[in-house]
Design an enzyme around this catalytic site. Structure first.
Site, PDB file in Angstrom:
ATOM      1  N   LEU A 277      55.902  40.143  25.782  1.00 35.49           N
ATOM      2  CA  LEU A 277      56.674  40.279  24.795  1.00 35.49           C
ATOM      3  C   LEU A 277      57.504  41.781  25.500  1.00 35.49           C
ATOM      4  O   LEU A 277      57.205  42.618  24.427  1.00 35.49           O
ATOM      5  CB  LEU A 277      56.129  40.727  23.394  1.00 35.49           C
ATOM      6  CG  LEU A 277      56.126  39.403  22.969  1.00 35.49           C
ATOM      7  CD1 LEU A 277      55.957  39.293  21.423  1.00 35.49           C
ATOM      8  CD2 LEU A 277      57.282  39.002  22.563  1.00 35.49           C
TER       9      LEU A 277
ATOM     10  N   LYS B 220      52.344  28.361  61.099  1.00 37.42           N
ATOM     11  CA  LYS B 220      51.349  28.456  59.207  1.00 37.42           C
ATOM     12  C   LYS B 220      49.996  28.431  60.270  1.00 37.42           C
ATOM     13  O   LYS B 220      49.026  29.294  59.463  1.00 37.42           O
ATOM     14  CB  LYS B 220      52.259  27.947  58.276  1.00 37.42           C
ATOM     15  CG  LYS B 220      51.711  28.658  56.503  1.00 37.42           C
ATOM     16  CD  LYS B 220      52.340  27.337  55.604  1.00 37.42           C
ATOM     17  CE  LYS B 220      53.862  28.466  55.099  1.00 37.42           C
ATOM     18  NZ  LYS B 220      54.510  27.457  54.181  1.00 37.42           N
TER      19      LYS B 220
ATOM     20  N   CYS C  33      59.382  30.772  39.549  1.00 32.85           N
ATOM     21  CA  CYS C  33      58.820  30.090  38.265  1.00 32.85           C
ATOM     22  C   CYS C  33      59.782  29.637  37.528  1.00 32.85           C
ATOM     23  O   CYS C  33      60.313  28.462  37.510  1.00 32.85           O
ATOM     24  CB  CYS C  33      58.119  30.081  38.463  1.00 32.85           C
ATOM     25  SG  CYS C  33      56.677  30.436  39.445  1.00 32.85           S
TER      26      CYS C  33
ATOM     27  N   ASP D  98      49.566  21.595  56.265  1.00 29.75           N
ATOM     28  CA  ASP D  98      51.154  21.772  56.305  1.00 29.75           C
ATOM     29  C   ASP D  98      52.140  21.521  57.219  1.00 29.75           C
ATOM     30  O   ASP D  98      51.909  21.663  58.682  1.00 29.75           O
ATOM     31  CB  ASP D  98      51.456  23.586  56.370  1.00 29.75           C
ATOM     32  CG  ASP D  98      52.432  23.570  55.577  1.00 29.75           C
ATOM     33  OD1 ASP D  98      52.856  23.803  54.563  1.00 29.75           O
ATOM     34  OD2 ASP D  98      54.077  23.994  56.458  1.00 29.75           O
TER      35      ASP D  98
HETATM   36  C1  UGA Z   1      54.857  32.219  36.232  1.00 29.49           C
HETATM   37  C2  UGA Z   1      53.836  31.723  34.919  1.00 29.49           C
HETATM   38  O1  UGA Z   1      53.646  32.785  34.241  1.00 29.49           O
HETATM   39  C3  UGA Z   1      52.557  30.959  35.405  1.00 29.49           C
HETATM   40  O2  UGA Z   1      51.729  30.907  34.470  1.00 29.49           O
HETATM   41  C4  UGA Z   1      53.307  29.555  35.691  1.00 29.49           C
HETATM   42  O3  UGA Z   1      52.502  29.340  36.819  1.00 29.49           O
HETATM   43  C5  UGA Z   1      54.258  30.312  37.406  1.00 29.49           C
HETATM   44  O4  UGA Z   1      55.704  30.985  36.279  1.00 29.49           O
HETATM   45  C6  UGA Z   1      55.158  28.881  38.136  1.00 29.49           C
HETATM   46  O5  UGA Z   1      55.507  28.465  37.450  1.00 29.49           O
HETATM   47  O6  UGA Z   1      54.067  29.077  39.143  1.00 29.49           O
HETATM   48  P1  UGA Z   1      54.924  34.243  38.041  1.00 29.49           P
HETATM   49  O7  UGA Z   1      56.179  33.845  37.923  1.00 29.49           O
HETATM   50  O8  UGA Z   1      53.878  34.338  38.452  1.00 29.49           O
HETATM   51  O9  UGA Z   1      54.272  33.366  36.673  1.00 29.49           O
HETATM   52  O10 UGA Z   1      55.230  35.283  36.877  1.00 29.49           O
HETATM   53  P2  UGA Z   1      54.972  36.060  35.685  1.00 29.49           P
HETATM   54  O11 UGA Z   1      53.450  36.752  35.529  1.00 29.49           O
HETATM   55  O12 UGA Z   1      54.781  35.274  34.488  1.00 29.49           O
HETATM   56  O13 UGA Z   1      55.967  36.972  35.992  1.00 29.49           O
HETATM   57  C7  UGA Z   1      57.429  36.063  35.589  1.00 29.49           C
HETATM   58  C8  UGA Z   1      58.982  37.425  35.322  1.00 29.49           C
HETATM   59  O14 UGA Z   1      59.026  37.747  34.154  1.00 29.49           O
HETATM   60  C9  UGA Z   1      58.556  38.489  36.498  1.00 29.49           C
HETATM   61  O15 UGA Z   1      59.744  38.948  36.694  1.00 29.49           O
HETATM   62  C10 UGA Z   1      58.978  39.544  34.974  1.00 29.49           C
HETATM   63  O16 UGA Z   1      58.765  40.882  35.321  1.00 29.49           O
HETATM   64  C11 UGA Z   1      59.130  38.743  33.545  1.00 29.49           C
HETATM   65  N1  UGA Z   1      58.146  39.792  32.498  1.00 29.49           N
HETATM   66  C12 UGA Z   1      56.932  39.177  32.362  1.00 29.49           C
HETATM   67  C13 UGA Z   1      58.920  40.666  31.688  1.00 29.49           C
HETATM   68  O17 UGA Z   1      59.552  41.123  31.555  1.00 29.49           O
HETATM   69  N2  UGA Z   1      58.234  40.398  30.511  1.00 29.49           N
HETATM   70  C14 UGA Z   1      56.942  40.354  30.303  1.00 29.49           C
HETATM   71  O18 UGA Z   1      56.316  40.794  29.064  1.00 29.49           O
HETATM   72  C15 UGA Z   1      56.230  39.223  31.210  1.00 29.49           C
END
Ligand code: UGA
Length: 436
Positions: free
Chosen positions: A253, A35, A263, A30
């Site tokens: 869901l 860091k 992301c 990095d």
């Molecule tokens: C997401 C993807 O799930 C990962 O597979 C991917 O690698 C990652 O982005 C990325 O591109 O690096 P992440 O952003 O860490 O992961 O979090 P998630 O668990 O997917 O949640 C994202 C958002 O959706 C959160 O705000 C969560 O509260 C919301 N969410 C998720 C809902 O409102 N309802 C759900 O049923 C699931």
């Protein structure tokens, strides 16, 4: 096998530590000396469950090291991963690839052995071609190939996701690159992780399509939740009822205040830009982005309603429990809490908050919100308590204590953590998302 990980942020660090744990010899690189220095001391730059232990044990065993020197870090590596940031470019939402290309340039100037260069950062379709062009023009005397290997790690569950992935996607047409990547992931084949070899452009698009599809799923159920509230249905039953259909699937869901994080918001925007550039508009994703943005503010208005409406809310106090975009992270990027807090502050509501990990990063994003040392301190004298993020600590609050501490027993549960009948029986005015 020696692996170099360029970029020791979230993705690079988790991937590097996991590769080391599988027995590879990994150097994380990095540019940021602070860091690297703190990683060498075992201090993590991010909060991710299990990461500190994994980094420390592998560093101790000599399989994981850290450096700011790219040339030294990549020397002898058979695979060099590019895992630097690709933030949304200011103004147009395009992924900013300047860090990726800068790394490619530097690799071009310093590579002294055959190596596969792998983009792990989330990069738009065609980025691998550009990285290949940069390396070709560098006049390298050694053999190289460029592959795409997107990550599917969820914050808060990243180590489990890395070690037990639903699938590994590798994009390359080069046989040699394919065999090197097979070697890199061999420990995971033993866990029977499915692996998909595909063309580089397909691999790049798989990453965006996966995140966009998940964003669609969440946004769909959120709109169903709004409809449930109008027609007197329960979104959790609707979700269960459709999720049991194997074609739909039960995951992602869960209705809530809208998706946030580092992301989905960034990747959906970048996908829209790619679609626009190639004149193949993705109207569904366009709608999802708009609906999700509007939803965050709508959640603020939901709280105002619970406080008795816009007139009555002025001067009242709301306590936000949870600020991060989801539990088990300190990440505040695009968290719904930011828009919710702003909507409340704009309406003259006094806002307090507590989050187990996110308050340091939240403070500058919501300067008018008073951060408290505990959930109960935030709730003291509040006219509404709002569950914004479903941290475990908020799932079993002592409701009698909450009620006694509050000025008025009003609970707004934006994550549907509580049972409505139970909470109402304890004397609360209770509202949640998509439930009667
Ligand atoms: C997401 C993807 O799930 C990962 O597979 C991917 O690698 C990652 O982005 C990325 O591109 O690096 P992440 O952003 O860490 O992961 O979090 P998630 O668990 O997917 O949640 C994202 C958002 O959706 C959160 O705000 C969560 O509260 C919301 N969410 C998720 C809902 O409102 N309802 C759900 O049923 C699931």
């Amino acid at each position: 096998m020696k692996i170099a990980m360029v970029g020791s942020g979230y993705v690079g660090l988790v991937s590097g530590a996991c590769f080391a744990d599988f027995g590879h010899d990994v150097v994380c690189i990095d540019k940021d000396p602070a860091k690297i220095e703190s990683l060498q001391r075992g201090v993590m730059p991010i909060y991710e469950p299990g990461l500190a232990e994994l980094v420390t044990s592998n560093a101790k065993s000599g399989r994981l090291s850290f450096t700011t020197d790219l040339a030294e870090g990549i020397a002898g590596a058979a695979a060099i991963f590019i895992a630097v940031g690709t933030p949304s470019r200011r103004g147009d939402g395009h992924a900013d690839l300047s860090y990726v290309y800068a790394v490619a340039e530097e690799i071009g100037q310093t590579l002294v052995n055959d190596a596969v260069i792998v983009t792990k950062s989330t990069v738009p379709v065609g980025t691998g071609d550009e990285v290949e062009r940069i390396l070709s023009e560098a006049g390298l005397k050694v053999k190289f190939a460029v592959a795409s290997n997107p990550e599917f790690l969820r914050e808060g569950a990243a180590i489990g996701d890395f070690k037990r992935p639903d699938r590994i996607v590798i994009g390359t047409d080069d046989e040699w690159a394919r065999s090197v990547m097979t070697e890199v992931y061999r420990p995971l084949f033993l866990n029977k992780a499915p692996i998909l070899f595909t063309a580089r452009r397909s691999s790049e698009l798989i990453k965006y399509a996966a995140n966009a599809f998940l964003a669609v799923k969440i946004t769909f159920i959120n709109e169903m939740a709004d409809l449930c509230e109008k027609v007197g249905a329960d979104v959790q039953d609707v979700s269960r009822g459709i999720g049991m259909d194997g074609r739909i699937g039960a995951k992602f869901l869960h209705a809530g205040p809208g998706y946030g994080g580092s992301c989905f918001p960034k990747d959906t925007l970048a996908l829209l830009k790619t679609a626009e550039d190639y004149e193949a508009p993705t109207r569904i994703v366009e709608a999802v982005v708009k609906v999700n943005d509007a939803r965050k503010r709508a959640m603020g208005r939901k709280v105002i309603e619970a406080l008795g409406g816009i007139e009555a809310a002025r001067g009242k106090k709301a306590a936000l429990l949870g600020l991060t975009f989801k539990p088990q992270t300190d990440d505040m990027r695009d968290s719904p809490s930011i828009a919710i807090a702003q909507t409340l502050v704009d309406a003259g509501v006094e806002v307090t908050a507590y989050d187990p990990e996110g308050m340091d990063l939240a403070r500058p994003l919501m300067p008018q919100v008073a951060m408290c040392d505990s959930a109960y301190a935030a709730i003291e004298g509040a006219d509404a308590t709002v569950i914004v993020t479903e941290w475990d600590a908020f799932r079993a609050l002592d409701l009698a204590r909450v009620k006694a501490a509050m000025n008025a027993p009003v609970l707004v549960d934006l994550r549907n953590v509580y049972d409505p009948a139970e909470v109402r029986a304890k004397g609360f005015a209770y509202s949640s998302v998509g439930r009667p």
